[in-house]
Design a protein around this motif. Sequence first.
Motif, PDB file in Angstrom:
ATOM      1  N   ASP A 133       0.830  -1.203   0.000  1.00 41.94           N
ATOM      2  CA  ASP A 133       0.000   0.000   0.000  1.00 41.94           C
ATOM      3  C   ASP A 133       0.866   1.255   0.000  1.00 41.94           C
ATOM      4  OD1 ASP A 133      -2.150  -1.734   0.129  1.00 41.94           O
ATOM      5  OD2 ASP A 133      -2.535  -1.385   2.260  1.00 41.94           O
ATOM      6  N   GLY A 134       1.944   1.237   0.771  1.00 40.59           N
ATOM      7  CA  GLY A 134       2.854   2.381   0.808  1.00 40.59           C
ATOM      8  C   GLY A 134       3.537   2.593  -0.534  1.00 40.59           C
ATOM      9  N   ALA A 135       3.941   1.510  -1.187  1.00 42.32           N
ATOM     10  CA  ALA A 135       4.577   1.623  -2.508  1.00 42.32           C
ATOM     11  C   ALA A 135       3.601   2.233  -3.510  1.00 42.32           C
ATOM     12  CB  ALA A 135       5.051   0.247  -2.981  1.00 42.32           C
ATOM     13  N   HIS A 136       2.343   1.842  -3.422  1.00 42.01           N
ATOM     14  CA  HIS A 136       1.322   2.408  -4.311  1.00 42.01           C
ATOM     15  C   HIS A 136       1.171   3.905  -4.049  1.00 42.01           C
ATOM     16  CE1 HIS A 136      -2.793   3.143  -5.869  1.00 42.01           C
ATOM     17  NE2 HIS A 136      -2.407   2.295  -6.809  1.00 42.01           N
ATOM     18  N   ARG A 137       1.149   4.299  -2.784  1.00 36.88           N
ATOM     19  CA  ARG A 137       1.035   5.733  -2.455  1.00 36.88           C
ATOM     20  C   ARG A 137       2.252   6.506  -2.955  1.00 36.88           C
ATOM     21  NH1 ARG A 137      -1.087   3.374   2.292  1.00 36.88           N
ATOM     22  NH2 ARG A 137       0.843   3.717   3.431  1.00 36.88           N
ATOM     23  N   VAL A 138       3.431   5.922  -2.863  1.00 37.58           N
ATOM     24  CA  VAL A 138       4.642   6.591  -3.353  1.00 37.58           C
ATOM     25  C   VAL A 138       4.569   6.764  -4.876  1.00 37.58           C
ATOM     26  CG1 VAL A 138       7.148   6.385  -3.613  1.00 37.58           C
ATOM     27  CG2 VAL A 138       6.075   5.914  -1.397  1.00 37.58           C
ATOM     28  N   LEU A 139       4.090   5.754  -5.586  1.00 31.79           N
ATOM     29  CA  LEU A 139       3.912   5.905  -7.039  1.00 31.79           C
ATOM     30  C   LEU A 139       2.897   7.001  -7.346  1.00 31.79           C
ATOM     31  CD1 LEU A 139       3.912   2.259  -8.477  1.00 31.79           C
ATOM     32  CD2 LEU A 139       5.660   4.039  -8.777  1.00 31.79           C
ATOM     33  N   ARG A 140       1.814   7.072  -6.577  1.00 26.99           N
ATOM     34  CA  ARG A 140       0.836   8.152  -6.768  1.00 26.99           C
ATOM     35  C   ARG A 140       1.486   9.509  -6.537  1.00 26.99           C
ATOM     36  NH1 ARG A 140      -4.090   7.087  -3.073  1.00 26.99           N
ATOM     37  NH2 ARG A 140      -4.602   9.153  -3.859  1.00 26.99           N
ATOM     38  N   HIS A 141       2.341   9.581  -5.546  1.00 26.74           N
ATOM     39  CA  HIS A 141       3.068  10.822  -5.252  1.00 26.74           C
ATOM     40  C   HIS A 141       3.926  11.231  -6.451  1.00 26.74           C
ATOM     41  CE1 HIS A 141       5.625  13.656  -3.114  1.00 26.74           C
ATOM     42  NE2 HIS A 141       6.673  12.892  -3.345  1.00 26.74           N
ATOM     43  N   GLY A 154      -0.230  17.186 -15.027  1.00 29.04           N
ATOM     44  CA  GLY A 154      -0.659  17.873 -16.237  1.00 29.04           C
ATOM     45  C   GLY A 154      -0.417  17.088 -17.511  1.00 29.04           C
ATOM     46  N   SER A 155       0.155  15.926 -17.392  1.00 31.79           N
ATOM     47  CA  SER A 155       0.478  15.118 -18.575  1.00 31.79           C
ATOM     48  C   SER A 155      -0.719  14.280 -19.018  1.00 31.79           C
ATOM     49  CB  SER A 155       1.648  14.181 -18.269  1.00 31.79           C
ATOM     50  OG  SER A 155       2.791  14.922 -17.945  1.00 31.79           O
ATOM     51  N   PRO A 156      -0.807  14.002 -20.321  1.00 36.62           N
ATOM     52  CA  PRO A 156      -1.879  13.131 -20.806  1.00 36.62           C
ATOM     53  C   PRO A 156      -1.790  11.755 -20.145  1.00 36.62           C
ATOM     54  CG  PRO A 156      -0.706  14.162 -22.640  1.00 36.62           C
ATOM     55  CD  PRO A 156       0.063  14.482 -21.394  1.00 36.62           C
ATOM     56  N   GLY A 157      -2.935  11.218 -19.797  1.00 34.15           N
ATOM     57  CA  GLY A 157      -2.989   9.901 -19.179  1.00 34.15           C
ATOM     58  C   GLY A 157      -3.072   9.925 -17.672  1.00 34.15           C
ATOM     59  N   PHE A 158      -2.865  11.095 -17.065  1.00 36.73           N
ATOM     60  CA  PHE A 158      -2.963  11.184 -15.605  1.00 36.73           C
ATOM     61  C   PHE A 158      -4.423  11.027 -15.191  1.00 36.73           C
ATOM     62  CE2 PHE A 158      -3.594  13.482 -11.617  1.00 36.73           C
ATOM     63  CZ  PHE A 158      -2.642  12.865 -10.823  1.00 36.73           C
ATOM     64  N   ARG A 159      -4.640  10.212 -14.166  1.00 36.69           N
ATOM     65  CA  ARG A 159      -5.990  10.004 -13.645  1.00 36.69           C
ATOM     66  C   ARG A 159      -6.152  10.780 -12.347  1.00 36.69           C
ATOM     67  NH1 ARG A 159      -6.414   3.445 -14.017  1.00 36.69           N
ATOM     68  NH2 ARG A 159      -5.913   3.256 -16.226  1.00 36.69           N
ATOM     69  N   PRO A 160      -7.249  11.487 -12.173  1.00 32.64           N
ATOM     70  CA  PRO A 160      -7.453  12.278 -10.947  1.00 32.64           C
ATOM     71  C   PRO A 160      -7.341  11.459  -9.663  1.00 32.64           C
ATOM     72  CG  PRO A 160      -9.118  12.831 -12.589  1.00 32.64           C
ATOM     73  CD  PRO A 160      -8.340  11.662 -13.130  1.00 32.64           C
ATOM     74  N   GLU A 161      -7.719  10.182  -9.709  1.00 34.42           N
ATOM     75  CA  GLU A 161      -7.645   9.367  -8.487  1.00 34.42           C
ATOM     76  C   GLU A 161      -6.203   9.068  -8.074  1.00 34.42           C
ATOM     77  OE1 GLU A 161      -8.533   6.367 -11.870  1.00 34.42           O
ATOM     78  OE2 GLU A 161      -9.156   8.385 -11.335  1.00 34.42           O
ATOM     79  N   TRP A 162      -5.252   9.344  -8.947  1.00 34.77           N
ATOM     80  CA  TRP A 162      -3.846   9.160  -8.596  1.00 34.77           C
ATOM     81  C   TRP A 162      -3.291  10.341  -7.813  1.00 34.77           C
ATOM     82  CZ3 TRP A 162      -2.073   7.391 -14.112  1.00 34.77           C
ATOM     83  CH2 TRP A 162      -2.479   6.080 -14.333  1.00 34.77           C
ATOM     84  N   GLN A 163      -3.977  11.451  -7.820  1.00 34.60           N
ATOM     85  CA  GLN A 163      -3.496  12.646  -7.117  1.00 34.60           C
ATOM     86  C   GLN A 163      -3.236  12.323  -5.659  1.00 34.60           C
ATOM     87  OE1 GLN A 163      -3.258  15.766  -8.706  1.00 34.60           O
ATOM     88  NE2 GLN A 163      -2.341  16.639  -6.887  1.00 34.60           N
ATOM     89  N   LEU A 164      -2.055  12.613  -5.183  1.00 41.52           N
ATOM     90  CA  LEU A 164      -1.729  12.425  -3.769  1.00 41.52           C
ATOM     91  C   LEU A 164      -0.849  13.573  -3.335  1.00 41.52           C
ATOM     92  CD1 LEU A 164      -1.924  10.644  -1.218  1.00 41.52           C
ATOM     93  CD2 LEU A 164       0.231   9.607  -1.919  1.00 41.52           C
ATOM     94  N   ASP A 165      -1.449  14.502  -2.655  1.00 38.89           N
ATOM     95  CA  ASP A 165      -0.696  15.644  -2.144  1.00 38.89           C
ATOM     96  C   ASP A 165      -0.336  15.369  -0.701  1.00 38.89           C
ATOM     97  OD1 ASP A 165      -0.855  17.220  -4.493  1.00 38.89           O
ATOM     98  OD2 ASP A 165      -2.942  17.660  -3.997  1.00 38.89           O
ATOM     99  N   THR A 166       0.882  15.677  -0.364  1.00 44.54           N
ATOM    100  CA  THR A 166       1.285  15.580   1.030  1.00 44.54           C
ATOM    101  C   THR A 166       1.493  17.008   1.513  1.00 44.54           C
ATOM    102  OG1 THR A 166       3.646  15.485   0.568  1.00 44.54           O
ATOM    103  CG2 THR A 166       2.457  13.392   0.618  1.00 44.54           C
ATOM    104  N   THR A 167       1.360  17.202   2.782  1.00 44.84           N
ATOM    105  CA  THR A 167       1.509  18.555   3.327  1.00 44.84           C
ATOM    106  C   THR A 167       2.954  18.991   3.336  1.00 44.84           C
ATOM    107  OG1 THR A 167       1.681  17.657   5.548  1.00 44.84           O
ATOM    108  CG2 THR A 167      -0.521  18.321   4.803  1.00 44.84           C
TER     109      THR A 167
END
Length: 175
Positions: free
Chosen positions: A143-151, A158-171
């Motif tokens: 799960d952590g590896a998946h979150r790091v890839l999302r990061h 802004g690139s083509p193919g990006f999915r909104p559900e991949w967005q992961l902002d950290t503070t």
Amino acid sequence: MSPSDALLDTITARDELTWAIQLLYGNAPRPRDYSTDGPLPVAATLVRQVKTEPTNLSEGNTARLRSAQALAKVIITSGYAFNAAAGIQTNEDWPELLAFVREAIAQWLAWRDNQPWAHAAAYVADRCEAALRASSTDANLRDGAHRVLRHLATFAAGSPGFRPEWQLDTTRDSA
């Protein structure tokens, strides 16, 4: 060892950070000990917190220091991402996410000024892929590896193919 250490700590990463710490701090015992025996994020922080660098470095050592600094930054921000959304489970879309991140890294590598950071991102993506592909990987690590890839994907939002559900902002993305 923290879960993000388990994901990202390798001999290669540790050697690069230890080299940079020795260059930046000399043989000061505390930084040297943290670089070899402490948690990887502490070693990365020691590299990142130095704001002045030696001025008498060769071109090769300057490039290597830049690479170590980029690696330190990506390790730190990846650790934030690993812990940012704890409890979010790995989505089965990780192969598509990984492919998107790999394509983004290829583009970053094409930009000369971004190469140290892109190489560091490639190292982290490799580690994430290994964790996600291994059937024996602990669920928290997957799960952590998946979150790091999302990061990492978020940097290419802004690139083509990006999915909104991949967005992961950290503070703490500004590390």
